[in-house]
Design a protein around this motif. Sequence first.
Motif, PDB file in Angstrom:
ATOM      1  N   THR A 289      33.601  32.991  46.639  1.00 41.99           N
ATOM      2  CA  THR A 289      34.047  31.924  45.733  1.00 41.99           C
ATOM      3  C   THR A 289      35.368  32.241  45.060  1.00 41.99           C
ATOM      4  O   THR A 289      36.189  31.356  44.834  1.00 41.99           O
ATOM      5  CB  THR A 289      32.977  31.687  44.638  1.00 41.99           C
ATOM      6  OG1 THR A 289      31.719  31.451  45.267  1.00 41.99           O
ATOM      7  CG2 THR A 289      33.343  30.486  43.774  1.00 41.99           C
ATOM      8  N   LEU A 290      35.595  33.521  44.751  1.00 40.47           N
ATOM      9  CA  LEU A 290      36.798  33.948  44.037  1.00 40.47           C
ATOM     10  C   LEU A 290      37.641  34.858  44.934  1.00 40.47           C
ATOM     11  O   LEU A 290      37.138  35.394  45.923  1.00 40.47           O
ATOM     12  CB  LEU A 290      36.407  34.695  42.759  1.00 40.47           C
ATOM     13  CG  LEU A 290      35.666  33.882  41.698  1.00 40.47           C
ATOM     14  CD1 LEU A 290      35.220  34.800  40.562  1.00 40.47           C
ATOM     15  CD2 LEU A 290      36.524  32.755  41.163  1.00 40.47           C
ATOM     16  N   PRO A 291      38.928  35.054  44.601  1.00 41.79           N
ATOM     17  CA  PRO A 291      39.761  35.985  45.381  1.00 41.79           C
ATOM     18  C   PRO A 291      39.101  37.361  45.493  1.00 41.79           C
ATOM     19  O   PRO A 291      38.477  37.844  44.541  1.00 41.79           O
ATOM     20  CB  PRO A 291      41.060  36.042  44.570  1.00 41.79           C
ATOM     21  CG  PRO A 291      41.115  34.720  43.867  1.00 41.79           C
ATOM     22  CD  PRO A 291      39.689  34.381  43.533  1.00 41.79           C
ATOM     23  N   LYS A 292      39.257  37.993  46.649  1.00 38.45           N
ATOM     24  CA  LYS A 292      38.541  39.227  46.953  1.00 38.45           C
ATOM     25  C   LYS A 292      38.804  40.329  45.940  1.00 38.45           C
ATOM     26  O   LYS A 292      37.881  41.018  45.484  1.00 38.45           O
ATOM     27  CB  LYS A 292      38.921  39.702  48.360  1.00 38.45           C
ATOM     28  CG  LYS A 292      38.126  40.909  48.833  1.00 38.45           C
ATOM     29  CD  LYS A 292      38.477  41.262  50.272  1.00 38.45           C
ATOM     30  CE  LYS A 292      37.679  42.483  50.740  1.00 38.45           C
ATOM     31  NZ  LYS A 292      38.013  42.837  52.151  1.00 38.45           N
ATOM     32  N   ARG A 293      40.071  40.526  45.557  1.00 35.94           N
ATOM     33  CA  ARG A 293      40.396  41.617  44.606  1.00 35.94           C
ATOM     34  C   ARG A 293      39.791  41.349  43.229  1.00 35.94           C
ATOM     35  O   ARG A 293      39.369  42.270  42.534  1.00 35.94           O
ATOM     36  CB  ARG A 293      41.913  41.789  44.499  1.00 35.94           C
ATOM     37  CG  ARG A 293      42.512  42.613  45.641  1.00 35.94           C
ATOM     38  CD  ARG A 293      43.975  42.881  45.398  1.00 35.94           C
ATOM     39  NE  ARG A 293      44.783  41.681  45.560  1.00 35.94           N
ATOM     40  CZ  ARG A 293      46.000  41.518  45.058  1.00 35.94           C
ATOM     41  NH1 ARG A 293      46.545  42.479  44.310  1.00 35.94           N
ATOM     42  NH2 ARG A 293      46.672  40.405  45.277  1.00 35.94           N
ATOM     43  N   LEU A 294      39.754  40.077  42.839  1.00 35.65           N
ATOM     44  CA  LEU A 294      39.129  39.722  41.566  1.00 35.65           C
ATOM     45  C   LEU A 294      37.629  39.970  41.638  1.00 35.65           C
ATOM     46  O   LEU A 294      37.026  40.504  40.698  1.00 35.65           O
ATOM     47  CB  LEU A 294      39.428  38.259  41.233  1.00 35.65           C
ATOM     48  CG  LEU A 294      38.744  37.682  39.987  1.00 35.65           C
ATOM     49  CD1 LEU A 294      39.077  38.509  38.746  1.00 35.65           C
ATOM     50  CD2 LEU A 294      39.165  36.224  39.780  1.00 35.65           C
ATOM     51  N   ALA A 295      37.018  39.589  42.746  1.00 41.05           N
ATOM     52  CA  ALA A 295      35.588  39.827  42.927  1.00 41.05           C
ATOM     53  C   ALA A 295      35.271  41.317  42.867  1.00 41.05           C
ATOM     54  O   ALA A 295      34.261  41.742  42.288  1.00 41.05           O
ATOM     55  CB  ALA A 295      35.137  39.241  44.263  1.00 41.05           C
ATOM     56  N   GLN A 296      36.151  42.130  43.431  1.00 42.41           N
ATOM     57  CA  GLN A 296      35.942  43.583  43.409  1.00 42.41           C
ATOM     58  C   GLN A 296      36.001  44.122  41.990  1.00 42.41           C
ATOM     59  O   GLN A 296      35.182  44.962  41.597  1.00 42.41           O
ATOM     60  CB  GLN A 296      36.995  44.262  44.280  1.00 42.41           C
ATOM     61  CG  GLN A 296      36.811  45.775  44.381  1.00 42.41           C
ATOM     62  CD  GLN A 296      37.814  46.417  45.334  1.00 42.41           C
ATOM     63  OE1 GLN A 296      38.497  45.730  46.088  1.00 42.41           O
ATOM     64  NE2 GLN A 296      37.898  47.736  45.294  1.00 42.41           N
ATOM     65  N   LEU A 297      36.975  43.642  41.208  1.00 37.65           N
ATOM     66  CA  LEU A 297      37.081  44.083  39.816  1.00 37.65           C
ATOM     67  C   LEU A 297      35.831  43.694  39.030  1.00 37.65           C
ATOM     68  O   LEU A 297      35.269  44.511  38.289  1.00 37.65           O
ATOM     69  CB  LEU A 297      38.318  43.458  39.165  1.00 37.65           C
ATOM     70  CG  LEU A 297      38.452  43.684  37.641  1.00 37.65           C
ATOM     71  CD1 LEU A 297      38.662  45.164  37.341  1.00 37.65           C
ATOM     72  CD2 LEU A 297      39.586  42.870  37.061  1.00 37.65           C
TER      73      LEU A 297
END
Length: 396
Positions: A289-297
């Motif tokens: 749903t969200l950008p991958k790097r944001l999801a990782q954070l």
Amino acid sequence: MAHYDVIILGAGAAGMMAAIEAGKRGRTVLLVDHVQYAGEKIRISGGGRCNFTNVNATVEIGRDRFLSQNPRFALSALSRYTPENFIALVRRHGITFHEKVLGQLFCDGPATQINTMLLGEMREAGVAFSFSTNIEAVEKTETGFSARFASGYATSDSLIIATGGKSIPKMGATSFGYQIATQFGLRVTETRPALVPLTFETGALEKLKELAGIATDAIVSHGKTKFEEALLFTHRGLSGPAILQISSYWREGDAISVDLLPHVSAIDLLRAARAATPKLQVQTIIANTLPKRLAQLLGDELDMHTMIGDFPDKKLAIVEAKLKAWSLKPVGSEGYRTAEVTLGGIDTRDLDAKTMAARSVPGLYFVGEVVDVTGWLGGYNFQWAWASGWAAGQAA
């Protein structure tokens, strides 16, 4: 020493509008600025396309979209010079434009079209210009005002201060207007950068800067105030329209709340994922749903690296809170260097709302950003400049 009916200090949006209207009334007008060209903020606004007004900058809607110690102060000018009035002027000059989002109107071509239009209107109205002219002092005389420039003196019956605020000093912004107000006994409210990116302390920034360049739609809140627009991660912290908007309300020490899934039920999404893909980790589900790097954070902050199928509802509620009410605590802003406007200014208690005249100094007027009226992002501040400049131009 030349004498004019009106001297206007500041050749921005409000000053040029005041000059046009005073000139149309047959007044002799001198417009003075220390910068080389008029309307520098107009030229760079809207990414070079000039977001010249907002169709929602009306009395009915605008009462909630202008910040001031007296938010009603702006309504008099806004009711008499409306977005439709400025749109009619733009159309008359053959400038094509479009509505982008949320009532924001932009030129189809370069922003310099608006400057050319205003300069043409001033010439037609007989306004005299003096740019690259340092203003050294202003004094009250028995019959009006005296202004001293590096190149000499000029006198006038009326004086309009349109020198703007402190924002974007590289464009020539100074605190001169506030100094003049204080000189003549007017009050000045606290000033601070507004419509400005927010910054974070080193620890938080180390995490956020990994997301630099990522943008996502969000609802950003401060107390009961919220804005739903794009959120942008930068090397210094957070920017984007939603952050610029909330920055006018945020204060040091306060946290902001970010809903990363506007109008989406995060708990329903998570429960559906638990049922359909129980072996996936939360981070992987968020990345759908969200950008991958944001999801990782977010996944790292949650520290939940087990399969979602093992999550009870109580644990899902923790994930939901992170997605729907992510709490962030800025420590500051990028300051006047990048702020689009200055919050605060000349105290509206000392000005007449109809004419913008100083109550205690006959013939003295303050218009535009120098006044304690600050609009939302999206053309509201230009409409305030047009309207306040128009109001003073009818009276000076």
